[in-house]
Structure formats: C-alpha cells, structure tokens
Design a protein around this motif. Sequence first.
Motif, short mmCIF file in Angstrom:
data_model
loop_
_atom_site.label_atom_id
_atom_site.label_comp_id
_atom_site.label_asym_id
_atom_site.label_seq_id
_atom_site.Cartn_x
_atom_site.Cartn_y
_atom_site.Cartn_z
N GLU A 397 0.83 -1.21 0.00
CA GLU A 397 0.00 0.00 0.00
C GLU A 397 0.86 1.26 0.00
OE1 GLU A 397 -3.26 2.58 0.08
OE2 GLU A 397 -3.25 0.41 -0.29
N PHE A 398 1.96 1.23 0.77
CA PHE A 398 2.85 2.38 0.87
C PHE A 398 4.20 2.07 0.22
CE2 PHE A 398 0.31 2.30 4.91
CZ PHE A 398 -0.61 3.27 4.53
N ALA A 399 4.16 1.35 -0.89
CA ALA A 399 5.39 0.82 -1.50
C ALA A 399 6.42 1.89 -1.80
CB ALA A 399 5.04 0.05 -2.77
N LEU A 400 5.99 3.06 -2.25
CA LEU A 400 6.92 4.12 -2.63
C LEU A 400 6.86 5.30 -1.66
CD1 LEU A 400 6.42 4.13 -6.52
CD2 LEU A 400 7.84 2.63 -5.09
N GLU A 401 6.33 5.06 -0.48
CA GLU A 401 6.25 6.07 0.57
C GLU A 401 7.14 5.62 1.74
OE1 GLU A 401 1.97 7.61 0.99
OE2 GLU A 401 1.74 5.89 -0.37
N PRO A 402 7.51 6.54 2.63
CA PRO A 402 8.56 6.24 3.62
C PRO A 402 8.06 5.54 4.88
CG PRO A 402 7.95 8.53 3.80
CD PRO A 402 7.16 7.97 2.64
N HIS A 403 7.47 4.36 4.74
CA HIS A 403 6.95 3.63 5.89
C HIS A 403 7.68 2.33 6.19
CE1 HIS A 403 3.30 6.08 6.64
NE2 HIS A 403 3.28 6.24 5.32
N ARG A 404 8.13 1.63 5.17
CA ARG A 404 8.56 0.25 5.35
C ARG A 404 9.66 0.09 6.40
NH1 ARG A 404 7.04 -5.03 5.32
NH2 ARG A 404 8.64 -6.40 4.44
N TRP A 405 10.72 0.90 6.32
CA TRP A 405 11.81 0.79 7.27
C TRP A 405 11.32 1.04 8.70
CZ3 TRP A 405 16.32 -0.74 8.92
CH2 TRP A 405 17.01 -0.04 9.91
N PHE A 406 10.58 2.09 8.89
CA PHE A 406 10.12 2.43 10.24
C PHE A 406 9.14 1.38 10.76
CE2 PHE A 406 11.24 6.68 8.45
CZ PHE A 406 12.30 6.93 9.29
N ASP A 407 8.33 0.79 9.87
CA ASP A 407 7.42 -0.28 10.29
C ASP A 407 8.19 -1.48 10.81
OD1 ASP A 407 5.08 1.09 9.72
OD2 ASP A 407 4.81 0.19 7.75
N LEU A 408 9.22 -1.88 10.10
CA LEU A 408 9.98 -3.06 10.51
C LEU A 408 10.75 -2.82 11.79
CD1 LEU A 408 11.27 -4.26 7.02
CD2 LEU A 408 9.43 -5.26 8.40
N VAL A 409 11.21 -1.59 12.01
CA VAL A 409 11.92 -1.27 13.24
C VAL A 409 10.95 -1.25 14.42
CG1 VAL A 409 13.22 0.52 14.47
CG2 VAL A 409 13.78 -0.03 12.09
N ARG A 410 9.83 -0.55 14.28
CA ARG A 410 8.91 -0.40 15.42
C ARG A 410 8.28 -1.71 15.83
NH1 ARG A 410 3.65 -0.70 14.08
NH2 ARG A 410 3.08 -0.40 11.89
N THR A 411 8.13 -2.66 14.90
CA THR A 411 7.51 -3.96 15.22
C THR A 411 8.53 -5.01 15.62
OG1 THR A 411 7.57 -4.60 12.87
CG2 THR A 411 5.55 -3.55 13.70
N GLY A 412 9.82 -4.65 15.61
CA GLY A 412 10.84 -5.61 15.96
C GLY A 412 11.08 -6.67 14.89
N ARG A 413 10.71 -6.36 13.67
CA ARG A 413 10.79 -7.34 12.58
C ARG A 413 11.98 -7.11 11.66
NH1 ARG A 413 8.75 -11.54 10.84
NH2 ARG A 413 7.75 -10.70 8.94
N ALA A 414 12.78 -6.08 11.93
CA ALA A 414 13.88 -5.74 11.02
C ALA A 414 14.92 -6.85 10.94
CB ALA A 414 14.53 -4.43 11.44
N ALA A 415 15.17 -7.52 12.04
CA ALA A 415 16.16 -8.60 12.03
C ALA A 415 15.70 -9.75 11.14
CB ALA A 415 16.42 -9.09 13.45
#
Length: 447
Positions: A397-415
């Motif tokens: 939904e937000f593929a070209l908007e600045p959400h993905r990185w922050f979403d993965l960090v805030r949910t603890g899913r970046a690793a």
Amino acid sequence: MKSFVNRFSLIALTVFSACQSFLDVKPLESISDDQTIVDKATAETAVRGVYSALGSSNYYGTGFQSIGYLSGDNIQWTGSQSQVQEFINHRVNAENSTIAGAWTAIYQTINRANNVIDKVPGVTDPTLTQALKDQYVGEARFIRALAYFDLARTWGGVPLILKPTLSPTENSGIPRSTQAETYAQVLADLDAAETLLPATTDRYRATRKTVWALKARYYLYQKDWVKAEEFATKLLDDATNYGLLKPYSAFFANDARGTRESVFELFYNGTTEVNSHRGQWQPQTNGGTRQWAPNDALVALLNDPAVGGNRSVLVAKDNQNRWYGTLYYRNPASDPSFVLRIAEQYLIRAEARAQRNRLTDALGDLNAIRDRAGLTASTAATQSALLQAIEDERRVEFALEPHRWFDLVRTGRAAAVLGITDANRLLLPVPVDQLLVDKALQQNPGY
C-alpha cells in the motif's frame, strides 16, 4: 562553524510584497528574525515559512523520505553514489550526506516553528485576532511535533530546542534527551495543537483533524493500541470528508491532489517550489535519472494480481524495459508529498485492533484496503496471521512512501526481514559534522 549555524540558525528569506490569502495554497516564503513578526501579514508569512521548511528537498521533499524507503526492502539504488547504497546495506556511516542534510533540514523546520510559537502571541496588530493567533501557533506546534517525531524514530533521543535561535552559540552544550523524552515532547506539542486548532478539513494545513491522524501514528509507535484506535477512528468516522478512492491510483494519477484520500499533503507549484522526488524516480526518457527504482521483489508483489491488485500502477517500464516508480511523475515537478493518508488510518486501526485480539473488526479495516485495491477479502484467522497480513498490506500500500523501514523497526521485525544482526543499526548515526561542532552531542552506540 558552518554546520552548527545550519543546524540552529534562522533562515531569512524575502517577505511577500503583498498580503496573500492565508488559506490559498501558494509558494511558501519565510521570515525569521524577531523584528519581522510584527503584524498579521508577517505572522502569516512566518507560518508559510514553516511549511516551506517542512517541504524542503532535504526533508519531505526528498532527503528524509528516502531514508524511510531506501532502508527497507522495496527499493534498489541504480546510481554510483555509495552513500545511498549504505541505506540499502544497512551500514550507514556518520559521514553520510543524506543524514546530514535531513538532520539540518529538520532542525531548520523546528527553528522556524519556534519563532512562530514564541513571537506570534505577542503581536498587537488588532487584525490578528486571538483565533488566528491560536491557529498559527497550533500549526507550528503540529509541525514541530512531526519534526521531533521524525527525529526520534530515526536517531532516538535528540537535543530538544524549544526557543528561537538568534545566534549560533545559544544551543551549544545542550545534550541529547532520551528517545522517551523526545517522544514526550511530540505528545506535548500535539496536545497543545489539538486545543488551538479548529476542527476543520484542510489537506494542506494542519487542523485538529491533522493532529488526530498524527496522534494515531504516534500511539501506534508507542504500542498504545487503545489510543491508536481511538484517534484513527476520529478520522475514519468522518466519512463526509475522508475516504478511500477507487481505483488505488485515484489519489495521485491524472494530476490529482487534495482528494478525500488525503489527510495532509505538501503542495509544490513546480516553478518556485519543486518536489525533487520526480527526478529521482522517473527514467531518462521522461527527463529523470531513475537513481532509485522498485526492486525485483517489489515488482513481483505489485504485479501479482492476488497481492498488488490495481496497485500495479505504481510501477511501469521505460523504453529500455526497466521498471520505475510512478508515484512522482508530473512535469514540471509539482507532485504532492503525501504525509498522512486515510489508508494509513485504516491500517493503524487494523493493527491496533488485531493487537487487542479483536480479529473481526481488524479484518474489516484490512479488507477495506484490499477491496479498494481490487483484492478478495483476507482469510487470516489467527492473531499472528492477521498481524502478518497487515504488515504485508502496508508494504504494498505504501510501497513508494517512507513507511517500510520504520514499520519493521517499530515492530521488531527488522532482524527477521532485513537480516540486521546488529541492533545498533536500527537507529542512524548522528551526523559527524554535528559532533565536531558540539562536544555535548554523543554518537549513537555502534557508530
């Protein structure tokens, strides 16, 4: 001392030659010193200057936004500047020019907001009514809240500068606050703005409704699921003014701007104010550089009818059969920067409800987004499956908007998703030029 001055000094530009209608969407000029905010006209122009800083090329114009999506897993870098590849590799150095530019631009925005907050209440012009004073200060408080929110989620705790800076030495020696203290300042500004701003609908200026939208995002990051749902619902219940448009492209295609989909977007006129995003995304045949582009994984997701649906319009091929992003396409470059969309409020509420195990209600919100994209309803039947479905939906939904990185960090899913094994890399380094000029600043661990 140049970097220090850039970070905290006032940026003086030309005042409008004639008083413009405040609610018109016009080029945003600024004034800055304590001698210029003296009446209604200069107060209006000072507020415009805050919006102008927010939309600058190093903030929501391009620089800060690029941090949000280059650091995720949707975008590839096609150029030769290694400092951009650092985000994709998650090995950002303190010398990185993008983070230096974003840090400086955000603090310039804060300083302009501080001037409005500090000076406007004391103006004695009888045409500057108390209602207008409240509105202007409320707008500045909202933008300052957004700026500190962006600083907190990117760097953690930062120096809290809450008064105008009139000389480059005023703020020397102020240490970093903690991330919790920085987020507390965000909430304090949002609470103040909420009481000052009118409950009107304006997609280019902050109102009480704009505050509600950012509060929903704020509480999502704080994992306060009750409050996140509460404030998202305030927007979603206002069906007269906000709603999802069909098809997905309706909020940006065919020169659309300020649609019912938009809660808050930044205006660019393409002449005196240009959104430099276009040049980065568009291919050479369209006058751009295609410096960054959707990667193979994102292209596959968007073009999968069962995942992307009609969101496949976010990508297209150039004359060399290469994929590029289409969200920023206008020539001249007058594309809006979308800061808050109603789609985000649906997915905030979906996530908040799923976290509280209200699966049926959460599915309803998720499926509203899927239906707009031309997809069948989700069949997620457990809490974990539904949370994963919401994460996946946010990615496209937000593929070209600045959400993905922050979403993965805030949910603890970046690793798990990005393979980041060093938790220190979840925050970016403080720019080295800031450390050199202010010994009170300390670098983030691991850098």
